[in-house]
Design a protein around this motif. Sequence first.
Motif, PDB file in Angstrom:
ATOM      1  N   LYS A  82      19.145 -12.363  -5.281  1.00 21.31           N
ATOM      2  CA  LYS A  82      20.302 -12.455  -4.467  1.00 21.31           C
ATOM      3  C   LYS A  82      19.842 -12.940  -2.947  1.00 21.31           C
ATOM      4  O   LYS A  82      20.459 -14.033  -2.608  1.00 21.31           O
ATOM      5  CB  LYS A  82      20.922 -11.464  -4.284  1.00 21.31           C
ATOM      6  N   ARG A  83      18.667 -12.605  -2.391  1.00 16.27           N
ATOM      7  CA  ARG A  83      18.055 -12.983  -1.383  1.00 16.27           C
ATOM      8  C   ARG A  83      17.382 -14.454  -1.338  1.00 16.27           C
ATOM      9  O   ARG A  83      16.530 -14.865  -0.292  1.00 16.27           O
ATOM     10  CB  ARG A  83      17.303 -11.967  -0.593  1.00 16.27           C
ATOM     11  N   GLY A  84      17.142 -14.860  -2.665  1.00 17.76           N
ATOM     12  CA  GLY A  84      16.396 -15.983  -2.616  1.00 17.76           C
ATOM     13  C   GLY A  84      14.976 -16.042  -2.851  1.00 17.76           C
ATOM     14  O   GLY A  84      14.446 -16.975  -2.662  1.00 17.76           O
ATOM     15  N   LEU A  85      14.394 -14.690  -3.128  1.00 18.35           N
ATOM     16  CA  LEU A  85      13.112 -14.263  -2.853  1.00 18.35           C
ATOM     17  C   LEU A  85      12.373 -14.240  -4.376  1.00 18.35           C
ATOM     18  O   LEU A  85      11.258 -14.119  -4.417  1.00 18.35           O
ATOM     19  CB  LEU A  85      12.981 -13.113  -2.260  1.00 18.35           C
ATOM     20  N   ALA A  86      13.036 -14.519  -5.268  1.00 21.23           N
ATOM     21  CA  ALA A  86      12.599 -14.517  -6.777  1.00 21.23           C
ATOM     22  C   ALA A  86      13.426 -15.135  -7.740  1.00 21.23           C
ATOM     23  O   ALA A  86      14.676 -15.159  -7.481  1.00 21.23           O
ATOM     24  CB  ALA A  86      12.287 -12.833  -7.152  1.00 21.23           C
ATOM     25  N   ARG A  87      12.990 -15.315  -8.816  1.00 20.28           N
ATOM     26  CA  ARG A  87      13.759 -15.533 -10.073  1.00 20.28           C
ATOM     27  C   ARG A  87      13.615 -14.197 -11.095  1.00 20.28           C
ATOM     28  O   ARG A  87      12.656 -13.554 -11.086  1.00 20.28           O
ATOM     29  CB  ARG A  87      13.154 -16.677 -10.786  1.00 20.28           C
ATOM     30  N   VAL A  88      14.539 -14.076 -12.023  1.00 18.72           N
ATOM     31  CA  VAL A  88      14.890 -12.805 -12.886  1.00 18.72           C
ATOM     32  C   VAL A  88      15.102 -13.345 -14.082  1.00 18.72           C
ATOM     33  O   VAL A  88      16.090 -14.329 -14.502  1.00 18.72           O
ATOM     34  CB  VAL A  88      15.951 -11.879 -12.174  1.00 18.72           C
ATOM     35  N   LEU A  89      14.334 -12.705 -15.100  1.00 16.13           N
ATOM     36  CA  LEU A  89      14.708 -12.865 -16.413  1.00 16.13           C
ATOM     37  C   LEU A  89      14.838 -11.553 -17.053  1.00 16.13           C
ATOM     38  O   LEU A  89      13.975 -10.656 -17.204  1.00 16.13           O
ATOM     39  CB  LEU A  89      13.488 -13.635 -17.191  1.00 16.13           C
TER      40      LEU A  89
END
Length: 354
Positions: free
Chosen positions: A298-305
Amino acid sequence: MKKIVLTGGGSAGHVTPHLALLPHLLKEGYEVHYIGTQDGIEHGMVGNLPGVTYHVVKSGKLRRYFDWKNFTDPFRVIAGAFQSAHLMRRLKPDVCFSKGGFVSVPVVVGAWLHGVPVLCHESDLTPGLANKICARFAKKVATTFPECAQALAPKGVFTGTPLRPELFSGSREKGLAMAHFTADKPVLLMMGGSLGAQSVNDALRAALPKLLPHMQVFHLCGKGNLDESLKGLDGYYQVEFLSEELPDAMAAADYILSRAGSNALCEFQALGKPMLLIPYPKGASRGDQILNAASYEKRGLARVLPQEQMTTDTLYQAILELVRDGDSLRAALRDAPPADGTMAVLGLIHEIQK
């Protein structure tokens, strides 16, 4: 001389922040005491450190599921609280810092009984059961996530997590040399390390034929998880775990593939590493990693799978997208509030004594 009692245990994540604070506390002249269990991981990590006096108390695990030990462990917690209260009366510390885990409950109660100010720290986005109990007896609760600080208001304070300074001393050249990698191709570091990462280990290895033309893969796969059939594969390096060399491996990494434990996330953020997170699924945990990962996304610090969507192909595509978005992720990581909460937590330790 001022005295401080540290406590926390059950997992390495409840101990490593103490190791970050310890050099500062000793430099400031604190007499440092650590209260933990006899058989917990905290005894092995802290028990023999110079400048620290280790004390053993009883404790019991606080479970949200049925177990016959649920009938006996509350008595162990009560016994530990009396032992801790006795220690507090004898030591007369100026402050107690608790990192959570079930061992912290009797210690925090013992401190409260003797009027010792308590600072707790919560790593996850939502407090664990032990910290929910401890927060009632604490003056302040430092948090890794801003959402957690809001939920624990007015006691909650967003600080980040204390991180060990060695983390920032890694050498990219040493990391590349360790893995026999070249400097002209990006490096993906997979942080495995536990049984819970085995499914990610398998998916990553299955994706290697597609990945290796684009990048080099440094695979920390966990104890007993080496794959002998991949030994010597060009551009792929596997090792069960690293200790002193871990900062070099982190320095060599351009991208991170990992579970979503909060301490690890803070380390990756502090080092500015774009990350793809595959959180531990809800059925196998209380769901804290899913919430941790969602906050970072949400904070644009990571991508999630999500693990439920992970296949060889979806993992490969997600890693390619991570590389594609690398620059924007690095910029967001650069602009985010500091992940290293060492000085902020030290400030609160000083503040609650006043």
